[in-house]
Write an enzyme that holds these catalytic residues in place. Structure first.
Site, PDB file in Angstrom:
ATOM      1  N   LYS A  20     -15.254 -19.778  15.094  1.00  0.00           N
ATOM      2  CA  LYS A  20     -16.463 -20.594  14.957  1.00  0.00           C
ATOM      3  C   LYS A  20     -16.147 -22.088  14.986  1.00  0.00           C
ATOM      4  O   LYS A  20     -16.996 -22.902  15.311  1.00  0.00           O
ATOM      5  CB  LYS A  20     -17.228 -20.205  13.692  1.00  0.00           C
ATOM      6  CG  LYS A  20     -17.597 -18.723  13.582  1.00  0.00           C
ATOM      7  CD  LYS A  20     -18.194 -18.166  14.840  1.00  0.00           C
ATOM      8  CE  LYS A  20     -18.582 -16.710  14.817  1.00  0.00           C
ATOM      9  NZ  LYS A  20     -17.554 -15.727  14.436  1.00  0.00           N
ATOM     10  N   TYR A  29     -21.330  -1.848  11.607  1.00  0.00           N
ATOM     11  CA  TYR A  29     -20.814  -3.216  11.496  1.00  0.00           C
ATOM     12  C   TYR A  29     -20.305  -3.461  10.073  1.00  0.00           C
ATOM     13  O   TYR A  29     -21.009  -3.135   9.116  1.00  0.00           O
ATOM     14  CB  TYR A  29     -21.922  -4.221  11.833  1.00  0.00           C
ATOM     15  CG  TYR A  29     -21.575  -5.651  11.453  1.00  0.00           C
ATOM     16  CD1 TYR A  29     -20.757  -6.430  12.269  1.00  0.00           C
ATOM     17  CD2 TYR A  29     -22.046  -6.209  10.269  1.00  0.00           C
ATOM     18  CE1 TYR A  29     -20.425  -7.723  11.913  1.00  0.00           C
ATOM     19  CE2 TYR A  29     -21.716  -7.511   9.899  1.00  0.00           C
ATOM     20  CZ  TYR A  29     -20.913  -8.259  10.734  1.00  0.00           C
ATOM     21  OH  TYR A  29     -20.585  -9.545  10.366  1.00  0.00           O
ATOM     22  N   TYR A  39     -13.952  -7.873  12.098  1.00  0.00           N
ATOM     23  CA  TYR A  39     -13.905  -8.233  13.520  1.00  0.00           C
ATOM     24  C   TYR A  39     -12.557  -7.912  14.163  1.00  0.00           C
ATOM     25  O   TYR A  39     -12.434  -7.029  14.996  1.00  0.00           O
ATOM     26  CB  TYR A  39     -14.201  -9.733  13.699  1.00  0.00           C
ATOM     27  CG  TYR A  39     -15.576 -10.140  13.257  1.00  0.00           C
ATOM     28  CD1 TYR A  39     -16.667 -10.008  14.120  1.00  0.00           C
ATOM     29  CD2 TYR A  39     -15.806 -10.659  11.991  1.00  0.00           C
ATOM     30  CE1 TYR A  39     -17.937 -10.388  13.722  1.00  0.00           C
ATOM     31  CE2 TYR A  39     -17.075 -11.034  11.584  1.00  0.00           C
ATOM     32  CZ  TYR A  39     -18.135 -10.893  12.455  1.00  0.00           C
ATOM     33  OH  TYR A  39     -19.388 -11.259  12.056  1.00  0.00           O
TER      34      TYR A  39
HETATM   35  C1  LIG Z   1     -17.774 -14.252  14.586  1.00  0.00           C
HETATM   36  C2  LIG Z   1     -16.462 -13.631  14.717  1.00  0.00           C
HETATM   37  C3  LIG Z   1     -16.123 -12.878  15.867  1.00  0.00           C
HETATM   38  C4  LIG Z   1     -17.093 -12.599  16.963  1.00  0.00           C
HETATM   39  O1  LIG Z   1     -17.306 -13.715  17.788  1.00  0.00           O
HETATM   40  P1  LIG Z   1     -18.683 -13.850  18.547  1.00  0.00           P
HETATM   41  O2  LIG Z   1     -18.618 -15.135  19.252  1.00  0.00           O
HETATM   42  O3  LIG Z   1     -19.756 -13.804  17.485  1.00  0.00           O
HETATM   43  O4  LIG Z   1     -18.817 -12.683  19.459  1.00  0.00           O
HETATM   44  C5  LIG Z   1     -14.844 -12.376  15.974  1.00  0.00           C
HETATM   45  N1  LIG Z   1     -13.934 -12.551  14.994  1.00  0.00           N
HETATM   46  C6  LIG Z   1     -14.234 -13.237  13.871  1.00  0.00           C
HETATM   47  C7  LIG Z   1     -13.189 -13.364  12.824  1.00  0.00           C
HETATM   48  C8  LIG Z   1     -15.503 -13.794  13.691  1.00  0.00           C
HETATM   49  O5  LIG Z   1     -15.774 -14.452  12.570  1.00  0.00           O
END
Ligand SMILES: *Cc1c(COP(=O)(O)O)cnc(C)c1O
Length: 338
Positions: free
Chosen positions: A49, A263, A289
């Site tokens: 992010k 999720y 993730y």
């Molecule tokens: C948000 C996030 C993702 C996913 O990325 P997107 O751009 O939302 O698809 C992957 N890994 C982590 C650690 C995240 O925080």
């Protein structure tokens, strides 16, 4: 592609490392696995992010905002990093948290939730699963406006054309690193969630004429639901950049299943991936993730989708603070789904 015409704040000095993972490669017994360490980006504890926020926060400041408003799940990395950017810029930050798993919000939870409080969030609003998040954030913006303040709403995950531009910049960074190292990468693998990361990398590679397929591993959806979302963000990003190249629907590739049962809910393959990466390379993944994305990477190596002899680049998108909210399932002290 010239990105310098877009306003940008810089939160990371230089490039994130791009490294070979010899012991993980050996453990998987397939292709050569390289990693792009976006878990080491700037702002509190790094993660993908940060790249999106460089462009989003610059836009917010150009519009005279005094408060960043965003949303996410109860252990959202995106919320933690938006708040961290606000702290760094002297802005306020309000968060709307969606309780995607009923009962999952615990104000005393560790991980990112702890960091929301440590970093001094101005206000957290918790809403039930299925709430219209854009509307909920709009309400927060109205509340601020009534007080003579100015909020800037960042969509979930920062995944619009402005945020995805951060991953177009990352594609350019990868291109330069591959050139400097004289390294040829055959495929790239990354977690695919709100999709700005996947879409930005795909758009960036096509824009740079880098012929590297981008393989997403869905963290909340199977391909029939995920691919159209990625494609839409990629098209919008390409349009913002004034790109002439077409981004075909076929260039969007994702794999599902690894995110199940739901999720953010742990499964056995995620635990295997988190443990394997920790014990072969000393690198921390996260349960929501990157643990599931690397489970996909391992699965696709074992199935022969990524082939022996190929060089595969895994983009590590961060998230390790969430580990501390999931210690029991990861250490096997709590049963997890298949
Ligand atoms: C948000 C996030 C993702 C996913 O990325 P997107 O751009 O939302 O698809 C992957 N890994 C982590 C650690 C995240 O925080």
């Amino acid at each position: 592609m010239n990105l310098s015409r877009f306003p940008r704040r810089r939160y990371t000095e230089g490039h994130t490392p791009l490294e070979f993972l010899p012991r993980f490669t050996e453990a998987v017994g397939g292709p050569n696995i390289y990693i792009k360490r976006d878990d080491l980006l700037g702002l509190t504890s790094g993660g993908n992010k940060t790249r999106k926020l460089e462009f989003l926060v610059a836009d917010a400041m150009a519009q005279g905002a005094d408060t960043l408003i965003t949303c996410g799940a109860v252990q959202s990395n995106h919320c933690r990093l938006t708040l961290a950017a606000a702290v760094k810029e002297g802005l306020k930050c309000r968060l709307v948290l969606e309780e995607r798993v009923p009962g999952s919000y615990n104000p005393e939870a560790s991980g990112n939730n702890f960091l929301f409080n440590l970093l001094g969030v101005e206000k957290i609003t918790v809403v039930p699963a299925g709430t219209n998040m854009a509307e909920a954030m709009g309400k927060v913006a109205e509340e601020l406006a009534a007080d003579g303040r100015r909020g800037y709403v960042i969509p979930g995950g920062g995944s619009n054309a402005i945020g995805a531009t951060g991953y177009v910049a990352c594609a350019q960074e990868i291109q330069q690193q591959l050139f400097e190292k004289g390294l040829d990468i055959h495929q790239l693998c990354v977690a695919s969630g709100s999709s700005g990361t996947h879409a930005g990398l795909l758009t960036g590679f096509i824009g740079c004429n880098l012929n590297i397929p981008v393989v997403g591993v869905g963290v909340s959806r199977d391909p029939e639901d995920q691919d159209p979302i990625v494609h839409q963000v990629a098209l919008e990003t390409a349009e913002r950049l004034g790109m002439k190249q077409d981004i075909s629907r076929e260039s969007v590739v994702t794999f599902g299943d690894y995110w199940r049962p739901k999720y953010s809910v742990p499964n056995a393959k995620m635990v295997e991936a988190v443990t394997m990466m920790a014990r072969t390379e000393g690198i921390l993944l996260d349960p929501v993730y990157t643990g599931k994305a690397v489970a996909g990477l391992i699965g696709l190596c074992r199935k022969g989708y990524f082939k022996k002899g190929e060089n595969v680049l895994y983009v590590h998108t961060g998230g390790s603070p969430a580990l501390y909210a999931y210690t029991r399932p990861i250490l096997g002290l709590e049963e997890v789904a298949e």
